[in-house]
Design a protein around this motif. Structure first.
Motif, PDB file in Angstrom:
ATOM      1  N   LEU A  27       0.831  -1.212   0.000  1.00 30.84           N
ATOM      2  CA  LEU A  27       0.000   0.000   0.000  1.00 30.84           C
ATOM      3  C   LEU A  27       0.862   1.257   0.000  1.00 30.84           C
ATOM      4  O   LEU A  27       0.615   2.194  -0.767  1.00 30.84           O
ATOM      5  CB  LEU A  27      -0.926  -0.016   1.229  1.00 30.84           C
ATOM      6  N   PHE A  28       1.890   1.271   0.834  1.00 29.11           N
ATOM      7  CA  PHE A  28       2.800   2.417   0.873  1.00 29.11           C
ATOM      8  C   PHE A  28       3.495   2.608  -0.477  1.00 29.11           C
ATOM      9  O   PHE A  28       3.622   3.730  -0.978  1.00 29.11           O
ATOM     10  CB  PHE A  28       3.839   2.221   1.982  1.00 29.11           C
ATOM     11  N   THR A  29       3.921   1.500  -1.081  1.00 32.93           N
ATOM     12  CA  THR A  29       4.598   1.584  -2.367  1.00 32.93           C
ATOM     13  C   THR A  29       3.672   2.129  -3.444  1.00 32.93           C
ATOM     14  O   THR A  29       4.080   2.947  -4.282  1.00 32.93           O
ATOM     15  CB  THR A  29       5.118   0.193  -2.778  1.00 32.93           C
ATOM     16  N   ALA A  30       2.413   1.676  -3.430  1.00 31.23           N
ATOM     17  CA  ALA A  30       1.456   2.150  -4.438  1.00 31.23           C
ATOM     18  C   ALA A  30       1.237   3.656  -4.324  1.00 31.23           C
ATOM     19  O   ALA A  30       1.252   4.384  -5.327  1.00 31.23           O
ATOM     20  CB  ALA A  30       0.133   1.400  -4.290  1.00 31.23           C
ATOM     21  N   VAL A  31       1.041   4.145  -3.098  1.00 31.42           N
ATOM     22  CA  VAL A  31       0.814   5.577  -2.902  1.00 31.42           C
ATOM     23  C   VAL A  31       2.053   6.377  -3.299  1.00 31.42           C
ATOM     24  O   VAL A  31       1.967   7.398  -3.993  1.00 31.42           O
ATOM     25  CB  VAL A  31       0.428   5.851  -1.438  1.00 31.42           C
ATOM     26  N   GLY A  63      11.174   5.218  -6.354  1.00 34.28           N
ATOM     27  CA  GLY A  63      12.317   4.327  -6.191  1.00 34.28           C
ATOM     28  C   GLY A  63      12.040   3.155  -5.275  1.00 34.28           C
ATOM     29  O   GLY A  63      12.787   2.168  -5.268  1.00 34.28           O
ATOM     30  N   VAL A  64      10.952   3.249  -4.490  1.00 28.87           N
ATOM     31  CA  VAL A  64      10.606   2.146  -3.586  1.00 28.87           C
ATOM     32  C   VAL A  64      10.022   0.968  -4.365  1.00 28.87           C
ATOM     33  O   VAL A  64      10.143  -0.187  -3.943  1.00 28.87           O
ATOM     34  CB  VAL A  64       9.599   2.639  -2.518  1.00 28.87           C
ATOM     35  N   LEU A  65       9.380   1.255  -5.507  1.00 28.02           N
ATOM     36  CA  LEU A  65       8.681   0.196  -6.239  1.00 28.02           C
ATOM     37  C   LEU A  65       9.596  -0.950  -6.655  1.00 28.02           C
ATOM     38  O   LEU A  65       9.271  -2.120  -6.392  1.00 28.02           O
ATOM     39  CB  LEU A  65       7.979   0.802  -7.458  1.00 28.02           C
TER      40      LEU A  65
END
Length: 398
Positions: A33-37, A46-48
Protein backbone atom coordinates in the motif's frame (compact mmCIF):
# COMPACT_ATOMS: atom_id res chain seq x y z
CA UNK A 1 2.65 -46.36 11.87
CA UNK A 2 6.06 -44.86 12.67
CA UNK A 3 6.70 -43.91 9.06
CA UNK A 4 3.22 -42.38 8.83
CA UNK A 5 3.89 -40.23 11.90
CA UNK A 6 7.21 -39.08 10.47
CA UNK A 7 5.65 -38.10 7.15
CA UNK A 8 2.84 -36.34 8.95
CA UNK A 9 5.44 -34.47 11.00
CA UNK A 10 7.26 -33.33 7.87
CA UNK A 11 3.97 -32.31 6.31
CA UNK A 12 3.07 -30.30 9.41
CA UNK A 13 6.38 -28.43 9.26
CA UNK A 14 5.68 -27.70 5.59
CA UNK A 15 2.19 -26.42 6.41
CA UNK A 16 3.33 -24.32 9.38
CA UNK A 17 5.98 -22.76 7.16
CA UNK A 18 3.25 -21.95 4.66
CA UNK A 19 1.17 -20.40 7.42
CA UNK A 20 4.11 -18.31 8.61
CA UNK A 21 4.70 -17.10 5.04
CA UNK A 22 1.00 -16.28 4.77
CA UNK A 23 1.21 -14.12 7.90
CA UNK A 24 4.29 -12.39 6.48
CA UNK A 25 2.32 -11.73 3.28
CA UNK A 26 -0.40 -10.11 5.41
CA UNK A 27 2.18 -7.74 6.89
CA UNK A 28 3.54 -7.19 3.41
CA UNK A 29 0.21 -5.71 2.35
CA UNK A 30 1.16 -2.55 4.26
CA UNK A 31 4.39 -2.32 2.28
CA UNK A 32 2.45 -2.74 -0.96
CA UNK A 33 0.00 0.00 0.00
CA UNK A 34 2.80 2.42 0.87
CA UNK A 35 4.60 1.58 -2.37
CA UNK A 36 1.46 2.15 -4.44
CA UNK A 37 0.81 5.58 -2.90
CA UNK A 38 4.47 6.61 -3.17
CA UNK A 39 4.62 5.54 -6.82
CA UNK A 40 1.40 7.35 -7.76
CA UNK A 41 2.72 10.67 -6.44
CA UNK A 42 6.18 9.77 -7.92
CA UNK A 43 7.97 11.00 -4.78
CA UNK A 44 8.86 7.49 -3.70
CA UNK A 45 8.91 5.74 -7.07
CA UNK A 46 12.32 4.33 -6.19
CA UNK A 47 10.61 2.15 -3.59
CA UNK A 48 8.68 0.20 -6.24
CA UNK A 49 11.61 -1.83 -7.70
CA UNK A 50 12.82 -2.68 -4.18
CA UNK A 51 9.33 -3.81 -3.18
CA UNK A 52 9.11 -5.99 -6.27
CA UNK A 53 12.48 -7.53 -5.38
CA UNK A 54 11.15 -8.33 -1.89
CA UNK A 55 8.09 -9.92 -3.48
CA UNK A 56 10.33 -12.00 -5.74
CA UNK A 57 12.33 -13.20 -2.74
CA UNK A 58 9.14 -14.28 -0.93
CA UNK A 59 7.93 -16.15 -4.02
CA UNK A 60 11.39 -17.67 -4.43
CA UNK A 61 11.29 -18.94 -0.84
CA UNK A 62 7.96 -20.63 -1.54
CA UNK A 63 9.31 -22.16 -4.74
CA UNK A 64 12.19 -23.70 -2.79
CA UNK A 65 9.81 -25.08 -0.15
CA UNK A 66 7.61 -26.64 -2.83
CA UNK A 67 10.65 -28.11 -4.57
CA UNK A 68 11.91 -29.57 -1.28
CA UNK A 69 8.53 -31.22 -0.65
CA UNK A 70 7.79 -32.52 -4.15
CA UNK A 71 11.32 -33.11 -5.38
CA UNK A 72 10.52 -31.12 -8.53
CA UNK A 73 11.84 -27.59 -9.06
CA UNK A 74 9.44 -24.71 -9.76
CA UNK A 75 11.03 -22.53 -12.45
CA UNK A 76 10.96 -18.76 -12.21
CA UNK A 77 11.05 -16.12 -14.92
CA UNK A 78 11.55 -12.42 -14.25
CA UNK A 79 12.68 -9.50 -16.34
CA UNK A 80 15.95 -8.08 -14.92
CA UNK A 81 15.50 -4.88 -12.88
CA UNK A 82 18.44 -2.88 -14.19
CA UNK A 83 19.12 0.51 -15.67
CA UNK A 84 17.86 3.96 -14.68
CA UNK A 85 15.04 4.42 -12.16
CA UNK A 86 12.41 5.07 -14.83
CA UNK A 87 13.45 1.92 -16.69
CA UNK A 88 13.35 -0.17 -13.51
CA UNK A 89 9.89 1.15 -12.64
CA UNK A 90 8.61 0.33 -16.14
CA UNK A 91 10.10 -3.15 -15.95
CA UNK A 92 8.65 -3.80 -12.48
CA UNK A 93 5.15 -2.70 -13.52
CA UNK A 94 5.28 -4.36 -16.93
CA UNK A 95 6.69 -7.73 -15.86
CA UNK A 96 3.98 -10.45 -15.86
CA UNK A 97 5.94 -12.11 -13.08
CA UNK A 98 5.06 -9.22 -10.75
CA UNK A 99 1.32 -9.76 -11.19
CA UNK A 100 1.72 -13.53 -10.96
CA UNK A 101 3.48 -13.15 -7.61
CA UNK A 102 0.85 -10.68 -6.37
CA UNK A 103 -1.90 -13.14 -7.31
CA UNK A 104 -0.09 -15.93 -5.47
CA UNK A 105 0.45 -13.67 -2.45
CA UNK A 106 -3.25 -12.82 -2.17
CA UNK A 107 -4.50 -16.39 -2.62
CA UNK A 108 -1.79 -17.96 -0.48
CA UNK A 109 -2.77 -15.83 2.49
CA UNK A 110 -6.08 -17.73 2.52
CA UNK A 111 -5.15 -21.33 1.81
CA UNK A 112 -1.78 -21.20 3.61
CA UNK A 113 -3.37 -20.42 6.96
CA UNK A 114 -6.43 -22.62 6.32
CA UNK A 115 -4.43 -25.75 5.50
CA UNK A 116 -2.04 -25.26 8.42
CA UNK A 117 -4.88 -24.82 10.93
CA UNK A 118 -6.66 -27.83 9.46
CA UNK A 119 -3.66 -30.03 10.23
CA UNK A 120 -3.73 -29.33 14.00
CA UNK A 121 -7.05 -31.06 14.83
CA UNK A 122 -6.08 -33.91 12.50
CA UNK A 123 -3.12 -34.61 14.78
CA UNK A 124 -5.38 -34.95 17.82
CA UNK A 125 -7.88 -37.12 15.99
CA UNK A 126 -5.19 -39.09 14.21
CA UNK A 127 -3.23 -40.01 17.32
CA UNK A 128 -6.43 -41.27 19.00
CA UNK A 129 -8.13 -42.98 16.07
CA UNK A 130 -5.05 -44.26 14.25
CA UNK A 131 -3.54 -45.49 17.51
CA UNK A 132 -6.53 -47.77 18.10
CA UNK A 133 -7.07 -48.55 14.44
CA UNK A 134 -3.47 -49.61 13.88
CA UNK A 135 -2.48 -50.90 17.31
CA UNK A 136 -5.54 -53.03 18.13
CA UNK A 137 -6.91 -53.92 14.74
CA UNK A 138 -3.65 -54.01 12.81
CA UNK A 139 -5.04 -51.73 10.12
CA UNK A 140 -3.47 -48.92 8.18
CA UNK A 141 -3.57 -45.35 9.53
CA UNK A 142 -6.36 -43.33 7.89
CA UNK A 143 -6.30 -39.91 9.58
CA UNK A 144 -2.64 -38.89 9.79
CA UNK A 145 -2.06 -39.42 6.05
CA UNK A 146 -4.61 -36.65 5.50
CA UNK A 147 -2.01 -34.19 6.85
CA UNK A 148 0.39 -35.28 4.13
CA UNK A 149 -2.36 -34.75 1.56
CA UNK A 150 -2.88 -31.22 2.88
CA UNK A 151 0.84 -30.53 2.30
CA UNK A 152 0.49 -32.00 -1.20
CA UNK A 153 -2.46 -29.70 -1.81
CA UNK A 154 -0.49 -26.65 -0.67
CA UNK A 155 2.37 -27.59 -2.99
CA UNK A 156 0.03 -28.21 -5.95
CA UNK A 157 -1.79 -24.90 -5.58
CA UNK A 158 1.42 -22.95 -5.02
CA UNK A 159 3.06 -24.52 -8.05
CA UNK A 160 0.07 -23.71 -10.25
CA UNK A 161 0.08 -20.07 -9.10
CA UNK A 162 3.84 -19.54 -9.34
CA UNK A 163 4.58 -21.40 -12.57
CA UNK A 164 5.34 -18.91 -15.38
CA UNK A 165 3.81 -19.34 -18.79
CA UNK A 166 6.09 -20.63 -21.58
CA UNK A 167 5.85 -17.27 -23.39
CA UNK A 168 6.86 -15.30 -20.30
CA UNK A 169 9.68 -17.72 -19.53
CA UNK A 170 11.01 -17.31 -23.07
CA UNK A 171 10.80 -13.50 -22.83
CA UNK A 172 12.58 -13.45 -19.47
CA UNK A 173 15.32 -15.75 -20.78
CA UNK A 174 15.85 -13.48 -23.77
CA UNK A 175 16.04 -10.39 -21.54
CA UNK A 176 18.50 -12.12 -19.22
CA UNK A 177 20.57 -13.20 -22.22
CA UNK A 178 20.64 -9.66 -23.60
CA UNK A 179 21.82 -8.33 -20.23
CA UNK A 180 24.52 -11.02 -20.05
CA UNK A 181 25.70 -10.25 -23.57
CA UNK A 182 25.80 -6.54 -22.77
CA UNK A 183 28.14 -7.19 -19.86
CA UNK A 184 30.19 -9.63 -21.95
CA UNK A 185 30.50 -7.12 -24.77
CA UNK A 186 31.67 -4.41 -22.36
CA UNK A 187 34.32 -6.77 -21.00
CA UNK A 188 35.41 -7.79 -24.48
CA UNK A 189 35.70 -4.14 -25.56
CA UNK A 190 37.75 -3.35 -22.44
CA UNK A 191 40.01 -6.34 -23.06
CA UNK A 192 40.43 -5.36 -26.71
CA UNK A 193 41.32 -1.78 -25.73
CA UNK A 194 43.85 -2.98 -23.17
CA UNK A 195 45.40 -5.31 -25.76
CA UNK A 196 45.70 -2.49 -28.31
CA UNK A 197 47.33 -0.23 -25.73
CA UNK A 198 49.79 -3.01 -24.83
CA UNK A 199 50.71 -3.55 -28.49
CA UNK A 200 51.08 0.20 -29.03
CA UNK A 201 53.28 0.51 -25.95
CA UNK A 202 55.45 -2.43 -27.00
CA UNK A 203 55.89 -1.02 -30.50
CA UNK A 204 56.54 2.52 -29.28
CA UNK A 205 58.92 1.71 -26.43
CA UNK A 206 60.69 -1.20 -28.09
CA UNK A 207 60.61 -1.67 -31.84
CA UNK A 208 60.13 2.00 -32.78
CA UNK A 209 62.96 3.16 -30.51
CA UNK A 210 65.33 0.60 -32.01
CA UNK A 211 64.34 1.55 -35.57
CA UNK A 212 65.01 5.24 -34.80
CA UNK A 213 68.43 4.34 -33.39
CA UNK A 214 69.04 2.14 -36.44
CA UNK A 215 68.21 5.01 -38.79
CA UNK A 216 70.67 7.25 -36.94
CA UNK A 217 73.43 4.59 -37.15
CA UNK A 218 72.92 4.17 -40.89
CA UNK A 219 73.01 7.96 -41.37
CA UNK A 220 76.26 8.24 -39.42
CA UNK A 221 77.74 5.36 -41.41
CA UNK A 222 76.90 7.09 -44.71
CA UNK A 223 78.61 10.29 -43.55
CA UNK A 224 81.71 8.45 -42.32
CA UNK A 225 81.96 6.10 -45.29
CA UNK A 226 84.29 8.29 -47.46
CA UNK A 227 86.43 9.73 -44.66
CA UNK A 228 86.68 6.78 -42.25
CA UNK A 229 85.59 3.44 -43.77
CA UNK A 230 86.65 1.57 -40.64
CA UNK A 231 84.35 3.65 -38.43
CA UNK A 232 81.55 3.29 -41.01
CA UNK A 233 81.96 -0.51 -40.96
CA UNK A 234 81.70 -0.50 -37.16
CA UNK A 235 78.54 1.60 -37.31
CA UNK A 236 77.05 -0.80 -39.85
CA UNK A 237 77.91 -3.75 -37.60
CA UNK A 238 76.09 -2.00 -34.74
CA UNK A 239 73.17 -1.33 -37.08
CA UNK A 240 73.03 -5.03 -37.96
CA UNK A 241 72.84 -5.94 -34.27
CA UNK A 242 70.02 -3.43 -33.77
CA UNK A 243 68.13 -4.88 -36.73
CA UNK A 244 68.28 -8.32 -35.14
CA UNK A 245 67.14 -6.95 -31.77
CA UNK A 246 64.28 -5.06 -33.42
CA UNK A 247 63.21 -8.23 -35.23
CA UNK A 248 63.29 -10.15 -31.94
CA UNK A 249 61.09 -7.56 -30.26
CA UNK A 250 58.74 -7.49 -33.24
CA UNK A 251 58.37 -11.27 -33.07
CA UNK A 252 57.55 -10.88 -29.37
CA UNK A 253 54.79 -8.41 -30.20
CA UNK A 254 53.42 -10.71 -32.92
CA UNK A 255 53.41 -13.64 -30.51
CA UNK A 256 51.26 -11.52 -28.19
CA UNK A 257 48.69 -11.09 -30.97
CA UNK A 258 48.62 -14.70 -32.23
CA UNK A 259 51.45 -17.05 -31.31
CA UNK A 260 52.98 -18.56 -34.48
CA UNK A 261 53.60 -21.74 -32.51
CA UNK A 262 49.85 -22.35 -32.54
CA UNK A 263 49.89 -22.41 -36.33
CA UNK A 264 53.01 -24.57 -36.47
CA UNK A 265 52.35 -27.13 -33.72
CA UNK A 266 48.65 -26.85 -32.92
CA UNK A 267 47.16 -26.23 -29.48
CA UNK A 268 48.55 -29.31 -27.74
CA UNK A 269 52.07 -28.76 -29.04
CA UNK A 270 51.96 -25.06 -28.13
CA UNK A 271 50.74 -25.86 -24.60
CA UNK A 272 53.50 -28.45 -24.16
CA UNK A 273 56.03 -25.81 -25.19
CA UNK A 274 54.54 -23.45 -22.59
CA UNK A 275 54.78 -26.17 -19.96
CA UNK A 276 58.42 -26.86 -20.79
CA UNK A 277 59.37 -23.20 -20.41
CA UNK A 278 57.23 -22.36 -17.37
CA UNK A 279 59.81 -23.19 -14.69
CA UNK A 280 57.36 -25.65 -13.09
CA UNK A 281 57.08 -29.41 -13.37
CA UNK A 282 53.95 -29.41 -15.56
CA UNK A 283 52.06 -32.50 -16.69
CA UNK A 284 50.01 -31.98 -19.86
CA UNK A 285 47.09 -34.25 -20.71
CA UNK A 286 45.11 -33.94 -23.94
CA UNK A 287 41.93 -35.93 -24.49
CA UNK A 288 40.72 -35.96 -28.09
CA UNK A 289 42.02 -32.47 -28.94
CA UNK A 290 44.50 -33.76 -31.52
CA UNK A 291 41.90 -35.95 -33.20
CA UNK A 292 39.82 -34.71 -36.10
CA UNK A 293 39.49 -31.09 -37.24
CA UNK A 294 41.17 -28.35 -35.23
CA UNK A 295 39.32 -25.78 -33.18
CA UNK A 296 38.82 -22.27 -34.66
CA UNK A 297 41.86 -20.01 -34.38
CA UNK A 298 40.16 -17.67 -31.88
CA UNK A 299 39.30 -20.60 -29.58
CA UNK A 300 42.84 -22.03 -29.76
CA UNK A 301 44.33 -18.60 -29.05
CA UNK A 302 42.04 -18.09 -26.03
CA UNK A 303 42.91 -21.54 -24.64
CA UNK A 304 46.62 -20.90 -25.19
CA UNK A 305 46.55 -17.56 -23.39
CA UNK A 306 44.53 -19.04 -20.52
CA UNK A 307 47.21 -21.69 -19.96
CA UNK A 308 50.02 -19.16 -20.40
CA UNK A 309 48.51 -16.71 -17.90
CA UNK A 310 47.67 -19.42 -15.38
CA UNK A 311 51.13 -21.01 -15.48
CA UNK A 312 52.89 -17.63 -15.34
CA UNK A 313 50.95 -16.54 -12.28
CA UNK A 314 51.30 -19.94 -10.64
CA UNK A 315 55.07 -19.72 -11.03
CA UNK A 316 55.15 -16.16 -9.68
CA UNK A 317 52.66 -16.23 -6.82
CA UNK A 318 51.51 -19.70 -5.77
CA UNK A 319 54.75 -21.12 -4.38
CA UNK A 320 54.05 -24.36 -6.25
CA UNK A 321 56.73 -26.45 -7.91
CA UNK A 322 54.38 -28.53 -10.06
CA UNK A 323 51.17 -28.09 -12.00
CA UNK A 324 48.90 -29.95 -14.38
CA UNK A 325 47.16 -28.86 -17.57
CA UNK A 326 44.26 -30.77 -19.09
CA UNK A 327 42.70 -30.15 -22.51
CA UNK A 328 39.51 -32.07 -23.30
CA UNK A 329 37.51 -32.16 -26.51
CA UNK A 330 33.77 -32.48 -26.01
CA UNK A 331 30.73 -32.06 -28.20
CA UNK A 332 30.63 -28.35 -28.95
CA UNK A 333 33.13 -27.53 -26.21
CA UNK A 334 36.84 -27.24 -25.49
CA UNK A 335 37.55 -27.49 -21.78
CA UNK A 336 40.81 -26.30 -20.25
CA UNK A 337 41.87 -27.02 -16.68
CA UNK A 338 45.03 -25.71 -15.00
CA UNK A 339 45.83 -26.95 -11.50
CA UNK A 340 48.74 -25.94 -9.29
CA UNK A 341 49.69 -27.38 -5.92
CA UNK A 342 50.51 -24.02 -4.35
CA UNK A 343 49.24 -22.11 -1.35
CA UNK A 344 45.82 -21.30 -2.84
CA UNK A 345 43.79 -18.31 -1.76
CA UNK A 346 43.41 -16.82 -5.24
CA UNK A 347 41.49 -13.57 -4.86
CA UNK A 348 38.80 -14.35 -7.40
CA UNK A 349 36.52 -11.55 -6.23
CA UNK A 350 39.02 -8.75 -6.42
CA UNK A 351 39.22 -6.47 -9.43
CA UNK A 352 42.85 -7.37 -9.76
CA UNK A 353 41.99 -11.03 -10.01
CA UNK A 354 45.30 -12.14 -8.58
CA UNK A 355 46.45 -15.71 -8.29
CA UNK A 356 47.75 -17.55 -5.30
CA UNK A 357 47.05 -14.82 -2.79
CA UNK A 358 48.90 -12.10 -4.65
CA UNK A 359 47.07 -8.84 -4.73
CA UNK A 360 48.61 -7.04 -7.62
CA UNK A 361 48.12 -9.26 -10.69
CA UNK A 362 45.47 -8.98 -13.36
CA UNK A 363 45.53 -12.59 -14.51
CA UNK A 364 42.01 -13.73 -13.66
CA UNK A 365 40.42 -10.54 -14.94
CA UNK A 366 42.19 -10.94 -18.27
CA UNK A 367 41.22 -14.62 -18.47
CA UNK A 368 37.58 -13.86 -17.68
CA UNK A 369 37.37 -11.13 -20.30
CA UNK A 370 39.07 -13.18 -22.99
CA UNK A 371 36.84 -16.19 -22.33
CA UNK A 372 33.66 -14.10 -22.00
CA UNK A 373 34.32 -12.60 -25.44
CA UNK A 374 33.81 -16.13 -26.84
CA UNK A 375 30.75 -16.77 -24.64
CA UNK A 376 32.70 -19.18 -22.47
CA UNK A 377 32.76 -19.71 -18.71
CA UNK A 378 35.49 -19.60 -16.06
CA UNK A 379 35.38 -21.37 -12.72
CA UNK A 380 38.08 -20.90 -10.07
CA UNK A 381 38.51 -23.09 -6.99
CA UNK A 382 41.27 -21.93 -4.68
CA UNK A 383 40.88 -22.75 -0.98
CA UNK A 384 43.56 -21.45 1.38
CA UNK A 385 46.30 -24.05 1.41
CA UNK A 386 45.58 -25.05 -2.17
CA UNK A 387 45.26 -26.43 -4.67
CA UNK A 388 44.15 -23.77 -7.17
CA UNK A 389 42.13 -25.06 -10.13
CA UNK A 390 41.10 -22.84 -13.03
CA UNK A 391 38.50 -24.47 -15.25
CA UNK A 392 37.47 -22.92 -18.57
CA UNK A 393 34.81 -24.01 -21.03
CA UNK A 394 34.94 -22.56 -24.56
CA UNK A 395 32.14 -23.12 -27.08
CA UNK A 396 33.76 -24.71 -30.11
CA UNK A 397 32.56 -25.83 -33.51
CA UNK A 398 35.09 -28.54 -34.24
Amino acid sequence: MGETVRRAGRATVQLLTAAGLALVSYLFLGVLLFTAVATVIWVGAGVLPETVLMLRRMAGFKRRRVAAWTGEAVPEAYLPLTGALSERVRTATGDPGTYRDLRWLAVHFGYGVLLAYSSLPLWVIGLLVDGVWCGLLGRRAVVLPLITRLADLDATWSRALLLPSPEHRHTAQLAERVEELTVTRAGAVAAHGAELRRIERDLHDGTQARLVALSMRVGLARRAYDKDPEAARKLLDDAQDQVEEALTELRHVVRGIHPPILTDRGLVGAVRALAASSGLDVAVRADGVEEGPRAPAAVEAAAYFVVAEALTNAAKHSGADRAAVELVRRAGLLTVSVRDEGRGGAETASPAGAFGGASGGSGLLGIRRRVAALDGTVQVTSPVGGPTVIGVELPCAW
